[in-house]
Design a protein around this motif. Structure first.
Motif, PDB file in Angstrom:
ATOM      1  N   LEU A   1      53.470  11.334 130.650  1.00  0.00           N
ATOM      2  CA  LEU A   1      53.364  12.720 131.085  1.00  0.00           C
ATOM      3  C   LEU A   1      54.005  12.863 132.460  1.00  0.00           C
ATOM      4  O   LEU A   1      54.070  11.903 133.228  1.00  0.00           O
ATOM      5  N   ILE A   2      54.445  14.057 132.788  1.00  0.00           N
ATOM      6  CA  ILE A   2      54.989  14.357 134.111  1.00  0.00           C
ATOM      7  C   ILE A   2      53.933  14.043 135.172  1.00  0.00           C
ATOM      8  O   ILE A   2      54.214  13.483 136.216  1.00  0.00           O
ATOM      9  N   ILE A   3      52.700  14.426 134.873  1.00  0.00           N
ATOM     10  CA  ILE A   3      51.568  14.175 135.763  1.00  0.00           C
ATOM     11  C   ILE A   3      50.356  13.891 134.887  1.00  0.00           C
ATOM     12  O   ILE A   3      50.122  14.591 133.912  1.00  0.00           O
ATOM     13  N   ASP A   4      49.612  12.840 135.214  1.00  0.00           N
ATOM     14  CA  ASP A   4      48.489  12.471 134.355  1.00  0.00           C
ATOM     15  C   ASP A   4      47.166  13.060 134.845  1.00  0.00           C
ATOM     16  O   ASP A   4      47.128  13.758 135.855  1.00  0.00           O
ATOM     17  N   LYS A   5      46.090  12.745 134.135  1.00  0.00           N
ATOM     18  CA  LYS A   5      44.779  13.321 134.457  1.00  0.00           C
ATOM     19  C   LYS A   5      44.270  12.904 135.838  1.00  0.00           C
ATOM     20  O   LYS A   5      43.405  13.557 136.406  1.00  0.00           O
ATOM     21  N   ASN A   6      44.819  11.823 136.385  1.00  0.00           N
ATOM     22  CA  ASN A   6      44.446  11.378 137.729  1.00  0.00           C
ATOM     23  C   ASN A   6      45.338  12.004 138.800  1.00  0.00           C
ATOM     24  O   ASN A   6      45.321  11.583 139.946  1.00  0.00           O
ATOM     25  N   GLU A   7      46.146  12.973 138.378  1.00  0.00           N
ATOM     26  CA  GLU A   7      47.086  13.682 139.255  1.00  0.00           C
ATOM     27  C   GLU A   7      48.146  12.748 139.842  1.00  0.00           C
ATOM     28  O   GLU A   7      48.624  12.933 140.956  1.00  0.00           O
ATOM     29  N   THR A   8      48.513  11.745 139.051  1.00  0.00           N
ATOM     30  CA  THR A   8      49.565  10.816 139.439  1.00  0.00           C
ATOM     31  C   THR A   8      50.843  11.231 138.737  1.00  0.00           C
ATOM     32  O   THR A   8      50.868  11.367 137.508  1.00  0.00           O
ATOM     33  N   PHE A   9      51.891  11.418 139.517  1.00  0.00           N
ATOM     34  CA  PHE A   9      53.174  11.810 138.948  1.00  0.00           C
ATOM     35  C   PHE A   9      53.897  10.591 138.385  1.00  0.00           C
ATOM     36  O   PHE A   9      53.853   9.514 138.970  1.00  0.00           O
ATOM     37  N   HIS A  10      54.547  10.782 137.255  1.00  0.00           N
ATOM     38  CA  HIS A  10      55.377   9.731 136.663  1.00  0.00           C
ATOM     39  C   HIS A  10      56.486   9.379 137.644  1.00  0.00           C
ATOM     40  O   HIS A  10      56.960  10.239 138.394  1.00  0.00           O
TER      41      HIS A  10
ATOM     42  N   GLU B   1      45.918  20.588 131.904  1.00  0.00           N
ATOM     43  CA  GLU B   1      45.557  19.505 132.819  1.00  0.00           C
ATOM     44  C   GLU B   1      44.578  18.511 132.208  1.00  0.00           C
ATOM     45  O   GLU B   1      44.448  17.380 132.674  1.00  0.00           O
ATOM     46  N   ASN B   2      43.876  18.899 131.162  1.00  0.00           N
ATOM     47  CA  ASN B   2      42.946  18.002 130.469  1.00  0.00           C
ATOM     48  C   ASN B   2      43.574  17.361 129.241  1.00  0.00           C
ATOM     49  O   ASN B   2      42.884  16.794 128.412  1.00  0.00           O
TER      50      ASN B   2
END
Length: 179
Positions: A73-82, A150-151
């Motif tokens: 994902l571009i950004i995961d559930k932990n708000e970490t950007f690829h 976001e979920n």
């Protein structure tokens, strides 16, 4: 499944930023580096002691996962950007282009088409609070017309919005491929 109109109607944010990833030179370079590292670790596995094997296998899994376009994902559930994610455009809340995008997303739901391909979420719109905290995330796949929140939940959308939304994001600098 959530409805996109309800999602957009309930947005309370200060600004939004669009992001792009899992494409282009940055992703190509990451893929190349990871594939070389995977080969190196596999060679190391051949001569590893038994206790080292699980750790090396986990390293391979993590490297493969990072370049798997169907799971990343571009950004995961932990708000970490690829690692391949790039900021494309920042919109202030009242920006006319952003309002136009929100109007497209708020289009009355008429029908949803389910594509048979697995989605690849290469574009995202991230909504931030005035404290610069992420409030909402829309991950977008333009090849199969799919949106996740976001979920990581699917959002119900009318497939007719995608050409309009694609056009708007290309206008602000997204390099969306023709499918």
């Amino acid at each position: 499944m959530k409805n996109i109109s309800n999602y957009v109607t309930n947005l309370n944010f200060e600004y939004a930023i669009t992001y792009s990833g899992l494409r282009g030179k940055k992703f190509h370079d990451l893929k190349e580096v990871n594939e070389k590292e995977i080969k190196r670790i596999k060679k190391e596995l051949a001569s590893s002691r038994y206790v080292q094997i699980p750790k090396l296998n986990k390293q391979i899994e993590a490297l493969e996962e990072e370049i798997n376009i169907y799971r990343a994902l571009i950004i995961d559930k932990n708000e970490t950007f690829h690692k391949s994610t790039e900021k494309v455009y920042k919109f202030e809340k009242e920006d006319k282009q952003l309002q136009s995008i929100l109007e497209i997303l708020n289009t009355k739901f008429e029908e949803q088409t389910f594509a048979m391909c697995p989605p690849v979420f290469r574009d995202a719109i991230v909504f931030y609070s005035n404290e610069h905290k992420i409030i909402r995330i829309l991950q977008l796949c333009f090849s199969c017309w799919w949106i996740k929140d976001e979920n990581n939940q699917d959002i119900q959308v009318d497939h007719k919005i995608f050409p309009l939304l694609k056009h708007k994001l290309i206008e602000v600098g997204h390099k969306i491929e023709e499918e």
